[in-house]
Design an enzyme around this catalytic site. Structure first.
Site, mmCIF file in Angstrom:
data_model
loop_
_atom_site.group_PDB
_atom_site.id
_atom_site.type_symbol
_atom_site.label_atom_id
_atom_site.label_comp_id
_atom_site.label_asym_id
_atom_site.label_seq_id
_atom_site.Cartn_x
_atom_site.Cartn_y
_atom_site.Cartn_z
ATOM 1 N N ASP A 43 -9.958 -6.792 47.750
ATOM 2 C CA ASP A 43 -9.708 -5.430 47.289
ATOM 3 C C ASP A 43 -8.218 -5.188 47.262
ATOM 4 O O ASP A 43 -7.490 -5.639 48.146
ATOM 5 C CB ASP A 43 -10.370 -4.422 48.235
ATOM 6 C CG ASP A 43 -11.845 -4.275 47.920
ATOM 7 O OD1 ASP A 43 -12.169 -4.310 46.717
ATOM 8 O OD2 ASP A 43 -12.651 -4.147 48.856
ATOM 9 N N SER B 71 -2.879 19.618 42.522
ATOM 10 C CA SER B 71 -2.648 20.460 43.692
ATOM 11 C C SER B 71 -1.310 21.156 43.491
ATOM 12 O O SER B 71 -0.597 20.881 42.519
ATOM 13 C CB SER B 71 -2.621 19.592 44.956
ATOM 14 O OG SER B 71 -1.513 18.718 44.899
#
Lengths: 680, 567
Positions: free
Chosen positions: A307, A383
């Site tokens: 990963d 955000s």
């Protein structure tokens, strides 16, 4: 890498335990499992019988002292071989004992009805499917899955890692292990295993060697060793007839000594210790292999699926550049971006403020008391902050911000769009900053590739292992990072099915694949992979599917696992070579000694110039016995693996253990002879 | 002396150089390459296949290959028995030689069918021209063809990625005979005839008057053709009782060199054939290198020992300018006799041009060592099969040493293959040492049966017994002689050894190769052990030394080594 305190190889308590076990293992019913050493045991019994015969008045076999010495030496050879195995087992058991401490009885708060009332039960009484509650300070009584709540948990008991971890219901971090401690909050856990069959129980049984089975390679090697033993049975049983023809009777002691010295006792004695030590080494790296075969297979792995996040890159991205939109001052952009991120606790947000500081931005000068923070949500994918003066600052993904801007009826500047694409192509993640509807510019976030990871991949390449990066990033970013990190291939925008398909394709070409995973959706791929390492923090399904579990949850562990596997196989190979190569010198020590009395001319073959036939035979047997304990450290620690390519590795090992194996006994036997000669 | 060494070296280089193109040709034969050769031999083979009702295109798995091999060998055996038992009344018997007794026929048939050619009869008086051609020479062709075909099956198995079907046995076998053995033998026979070797059918013995005035009967017959395949097929059975020491079987230095060349030619070429067939030249060079290293060490020691002569004669103050000449033909000399003796023992040929019993002790030991290893080139086809077993064993140890479970050419070597390889490797020491031990035991006990066995007491007598079993187990067929071996004990014991040591070392490697071929293919990577490196070659060499050579060390010590050190 954090390592637990490593026990010294010959810790007194382990040695004591191992010696006791070594004697118990002398039982022929147990020795039978090791054909090489079993024949030594038979030889020992024969020597015992010879000693008794001499005491009863037989005069054909030489002095009692000499025969008794051979008997004692053979006995010691057996004990040494058993000792090696016992020591490896004792180390495993010590490791297991420390794990088992966590398995002491723990009270469990078992939920009795729908209302949530619970009763205290012993952890031993828990059944699969039972639900129990754990609150702050409780020890978790059994393995299970969180079905309700979130908690911080101290897993140091099993991992040795003191930083607490967060586990919560749903998702991939829902599993808890018995023996760990809840530090805060309250969770409801469903028991997933039967008592005594929990994950830890199985592991403990494994490392204790109770359920240890010979691996396929060990079986094949045992056949080779048994074959060598048979050859020398033939050689030694036909010798008396030859000797009789040549009128030079051979004593039983000499014949048995020749036999024991020629058969591969060194590797025969150390073989099972090597196997146990391999699993033990994995355990020391905080990886629990479900079988010895899994460790062995790891040495054969051709392809590693890794990963990206956590393995190749440091988990978090960092801001590296600000790109102002046309007509916007760089300072304006930086100020807006920084203010918009000051309340953002994510590593990315912090890194933006950090970068802004380098551009003379002073966070202390900003008053945000009246401001309202807007958190990142999956829906808005942005955000920011609403300042008291009505200014709204937002930062977020390109398309999310573009949406806001265009909804407000404004034009999204083309230049910024181009910039954003450029960032992505460079392996970065672009964020766009707006103040009200005005596009201020973009921020470049970059993945930080772990220091030293490139070298590790280089090392893997030299081992012949192909590395594949798995990432959710788009192909452009993925390619960039893949090149930076030096992996051989990548799977971008990876879904679990993609991993599976990749593994199948590689296996279709005959390759062995290793991967690491934690989530439930990794389980099929973990099961499909030849070596599947599940993270301990992962779901029960993932752990069940894999054949190893990493207690540290460290994605780079795969690399270590491969090396441990290779070490295991190499240790077997090199010690076999050493053992067999030793025969050359032993022949030259014993064969002249065998016939010295009848055929004086053969003394020319005594190239070591050993002082007397008895001394030659004793020296060879002594060397043969003490080489076993001398090699125990090597067997237990493993031969160090160097990624220098197979041919170079073979050359090196052949030189060290092959040539060394030929030379060492010449030197060793001669030295022992010098000492033994004094006494004879 | 230096010219002898020089000519030996030159001979070796020329032989190796000529075996290389032959290797390419052999690889072409088994790959089914067409071309001129196919146009010449194809039709003949088609007729044979049609007559025998065999479909050469039908592929076989390794078990079927072995079944075909054993069945056809059985049929040949029965045929040979029939001919030898009835040669007295069958045609082409101008000398009127009688039919063989059943036990002699049995021994002869077995030893020719296993490519060993132990001869307990003398060709001049024991066999008719018909038997020589249709039983013995026939078996010399087909037993060599069997070895080559078994080798070809292993070649094919090594080339496969994953396969069960490995070609047709009869196809490999017939092509081995028609396209390899027949042309080589034919050309060689012409050379032999040109240099004076007889080749006639009608007339029987000739009568000549020697210089001393004695009248001598001289046997003739189809000698040249017989001798050609005897050498090319590593058979070794002579037309005459004294084999290639006979002046009509090997009249000149040139026929001697030609025959010696034939002994080594196909065994060497077969190694190169593997390289061409697999398209892995380096692998072939590794194998050739290991074989050559062993061969030259043994040859060097032998030549040195022979040219040096017998120290006992030196002590008498006699000059030995030609080296040790006892038991050697003057027309060949010590050097070429040494070369021949090592060539014939290395390749499981077994023909002799000098008395091995009379060689210096060290040389005798080297001849035995050659046969104990039995794969320094080795017999046609089967030499490679023996070597293949050593490769498997080295692969296992070497594979572990590079940190992988062992694999050979992309196939995992596992427990089953190890079991077979170990059994085959064990067989040779088992048969030789056990046989010799029994013989030594009877002799030491003074058993009446053993009373007339040994011509020589002591170490040399031991060497004679050890040599006999080694020769039988290596399917070599040469004798140390000096051993009274034409009696029940030796006939039965060596006969059993012959059968076991022929077929098990064929079955084993074919089975291993077949099992490996069925396995999943694993692509090579930087971490894979390469079998074509010099390092791996060294490992194979070490395995051969330790398994094949050192397990005979105690036995050799009591025979040739003790004799050598006592001189």
């Amino acid at each position: 890498m954090k390592h637990k305190k490593s026990t010294p190889l010959f810790a007194p308590e382990l040695v004591r335990e191992a010696v006791r076990e070594a004697l118990i293992k002398l039982d022929p019913r147990r020795m039978w499992r090791n054909p090489v050493m079993f024949t030594v045991e038979i030889g020992t019994f024969v020597m015992l019988a010879v000693c008794i015969l001499i005491l009863a008045g037989d005069t054909t076999q030489g002095s009692f002292g000499y025969n008794f010495s051979i008997f004692v030496l053979l006995f010691l050879t057996l004990v040494f071989a058993n000792f090696a195995e016992s020591l490896a087992e004792a180390r495993g058991k010590a490791q297991a004992a420390s794990l088992r401490k966590t398995r002491e009885e723990t009270p469990a708060k078992v939920i009795m009805d729908e209302m949530g009332s619970y009763a205290l039960r012993s952890s031993n009484e828990l059944k699969k499917g039972d639900r129990f509650v754990c609150e702050t300070g409780d020890l978790i009584p059994a393995d299970g899955e969180i079905i309700e709540g979130i908690a911080t948990i101290d897993e140091s008991a099993i991992t040795g890692e003191s930083a607490p971890v967060i586990r919560e219901a749903g998702g991939d971090k829902s599993s808890v292990t018995g023996g760990t401690k809840v530090l805060s909050d309250r969770i409801v856990v469903e028991v997933t295993t039967l008592p005594g069959e929990s994950f830890l129980d199985k592991m403990i049984a494994l490392v204790e060697g109770a359920s240890r089975q010979k691996t396929p390679n060990e079986i094949a090697l045992n056949i080779l060793l048994a074959g060598f033993t048979l050859v020398f049975i033939i050689v030694c049983t036909t010798l008396p007839a030859f000797a009789q023809y040549a009128s030079t009777p051979v004593t039983i002691a000499a014949l048995i000594s020749l036999f024991v010295c020629l058969i591969p006792t060194t590797i025969g004695g150390l073989l099972s210790a090597i196997g146990i030590a391999g699993m033990d080494r994995a355990l020391r790296a905080n990886v629990i292999a479900k079988s010895g075969k899994a460790v062995e297979t790891a040495g054969d792995v051709d392809t590693l699926l890794l990963d990206k996040t956590g393995t190749i890159t440091i988990g978090n991205r960092k801001a590296t550049h600000f790109y102002a939109a046309p007509g916007v001052e760089q300072a304006e952009l930086i100020r807006a971006a920084a203010i918009g991120s000051m309340a953002d606790e994510t590593p990315e947000g912090k890194s933006i403020v950090e970068l802004a500081r380098q551009f003379q931005f002073n966070p202390a000068a900003i008053n945000l008391e009246e401001a309202r923070f807007v958190k990142f949500t999956a829906e808005t994918r942005s955000s920011g902050v609403d300042l008291s003066n009505g200014v709204r600052i937002r930062k977020g993904a390109f398309d999310a911000i573009k949406n806001i801007v265009e909804k407000a009826g404004c034009q999204f500047p083309e230049e910024v769009a181009v910039e954003v694409k450029g960032i992505a192509a460079n392996g970065g993640t672009p964020l766009v900053v707006i103040e009200n509807e005005r596009v201020m510019g973009s921020i470049e976030l970059q993945d930080i590739i772990k220091p030293g990871i490139r070298e590790r991949f280089e090392r893997l390449r030299k081992m012949g292992v192909k590395t594949v990066m798995v990432t959710g990033d788009n192909p452009l970013t993925a390619r960039f990072i893949a090149e930076q990190a030096g992996v051989d291939d990548f799977i971008a925008e990876a879904k679990p099915e993609d991993k599976m398909a990749y593994i199948r394709a590689e296996q279709g070409q005959g390759k062995l694949v290793a991967m690491m995973g934690d989530g439930t959706n990794d389980a099929p791929a973990l099961a499909q992979a030849d070596v599947g390492v599940a993270m301990n923090s992962g779901t029960a399904a993932a752990k069940e599917a894999g054949n190893m579990v990493d207690l540290d949850n460290d994605p780079t562990k795969l690399i270590e696992v491969v090396e441990i596997g290779k070490q295991l196989l190499m240790t077997r190979g090199t010690l076999t070579t050493f053992s067999i190569a030793n025969d050359v010198a032993k022949y030259f020590a014993i064969v002249p000694a065998l016939f010295a009395a009848g055929i004086p001319a053969l003394d020319t073959l005594n190239i070591m110039r050993l002082s007397s036939p008895e001394s030659a035979i004793l020296s060879a047997v002594i060397f043969n016995a003490i080489i076993i304990p001398l090699l125990v450290p090597l067997a237990l620690r493993g031969v160090s693996y160097r990624p220098i390519g197979a041919s170079a590795l073979l050359r090196r090992n052949l030189l060290v253990y092959g040539l060394g194996g030929v030379v060492a006994p010449f030197v060793g036997i001669k030295m022992i002879d010098l000492v033994v000669g004094i006494f004879l | 002396m230096n010219t002898e060494i020089l000519s030996i070296l030159l001979f070796f280089v020329v032989t190796a150089a000529l075996s290389y193109p032959l290797g390419r040709y052999i690889a072409g034969v088994y790959s089914g390459r067409g071309g001129l050769v196919d146009r010449i031999f194809g039709p003949i083979e088609q007729v044979m296949f049609r007559l025998s009702g065999i479909d050469p295109k039908r592929e076989m798995n390794w078990q079927e290959h072995l079944k075909a091999l054993l069945t056809i060998n059985m049929i040949w055996f029965l045929w040979a028995m029939f001919v030898l038992l009835n040669q007295g009344w069958l045609p082409w018997n101008p000398d009127g030689n009688p039919s063989m007794t059943p036990d002699l026929a049995f021994n002869t048939a077995i030893s020719f069918i296993v490519n060993c050619n132990l001869q307990h009869y003398s060709g001049e008086t024991g066999a008719s021209y018909f038997s020589q051609i249709f039983a013995l020479m026939f078996l010399q062709f087909v037993s060599a063809g069997t070895g080559l075909a078994a080798g070809a099956v292993v070649f094919n198995a090594m080339r496969q990625r994953t396969a069960v079907q490995l070609g047709n046995f009869y196809d490999y076998f017939l092509k081995s005979c028609t396209r390899i053995l027949l042309p080589i033998s034919f050309v060689a026979a012409l050379f032999l005839i040109a240099d004076g070797v007889p080749m006639n059918l009608a007339e029987g013995k000739d009568t000549i008057v020697t210089l001393q005035g004695d009248t001598v009967q001289v046997s003739r017959g189809p000698v040249a053709g017989f001798v050609a395949i005897k050498q090319a097929g590593t058979n070794g059975g002579g037309y005459y009782g004294t084999n290639s020491a006979h002046p009509l079987e090997n009249p000149t230095v040139w026929t001697n060199l030609l025959e010696n060349f034939l002994i080594l030619l196909i065994p060497m070429a077969f190694v190169f054939a593997l390289g061409f067939y697999l398209k892995k030249q380096r692998l072939a060079w590794m194998i050739f290198g290991v074989m050559t290293a062993g061969f030259l060490i043994i040859l060097g020691t032998t030549v040195w020992s022979e040219l040096r002569g017998n120290p006992a004669i030196d002590q008498l103050g006699l000059a030995q300018t030609s080296g040790s000449m006892e038991g050697k033909e003057l027309r060949f000399g010590a050097g070429l006799s040494a070369l021949w003796s090592i060539s014939t023992t290395a390749t499981s040929n077994g023909s002799v041009n000098a008395m091995h019993d009379s060689f210096t002790p060290l040389a005798g030991g080297m001849q035995m060592l050659d046969m104990m290893i039995n794969s320094l080139y080795g017999g046609v086809g089967v030499g490679f099969l023996n070597f293949y077993v050593f490769i498997i064993l080295a692969t296992f140890i070497g594979g572990l040493m590079v940190g992988r479970t062992p694999e050979l050419l992309g196939k995992k070597v596992e427990a089953r293959e190890m079991k077979i390889a170990m059994l085959v490797a064990l067989l040779h020491p088992f048969l030789i040492l056990l046989g010799t031990a029994i013989a030594a035991f009877y002799t030491a006990q003074g058993h009446p049966m053993a009373a007339n066995w040994l011509n020589n007491p002591g170490f040399h007598g031991f060497s004679e017994m050890l040599y006999e079993f080694t020769s039988a187990s290596a399917n070599n067929g040469s004798g140390f002689e000096g051993l009274g071996d034409n009696n029940t004990f030796w006939n039965i014991s060596t006969g059993l050894v012959l059968i076991l040591s022929r077929y098990l070392p064929i079955i084993g490697p074919v089975a291993i190769a077949g099992l490996l071929a069925e396995k999943k293919y694993i692509p090579e990577s930087a971490g894979t052990l390469r079998p074509d490196s010099a390092t791996f070659g060294t490992l194979v060499f070490a395995v051969i030394v330790i398994i094949a050579a050192l397990s005979f060390f105690p036995a050799l010590t009591l025979g040739p080594i003790a004799e050598f050190l006592s001189l």
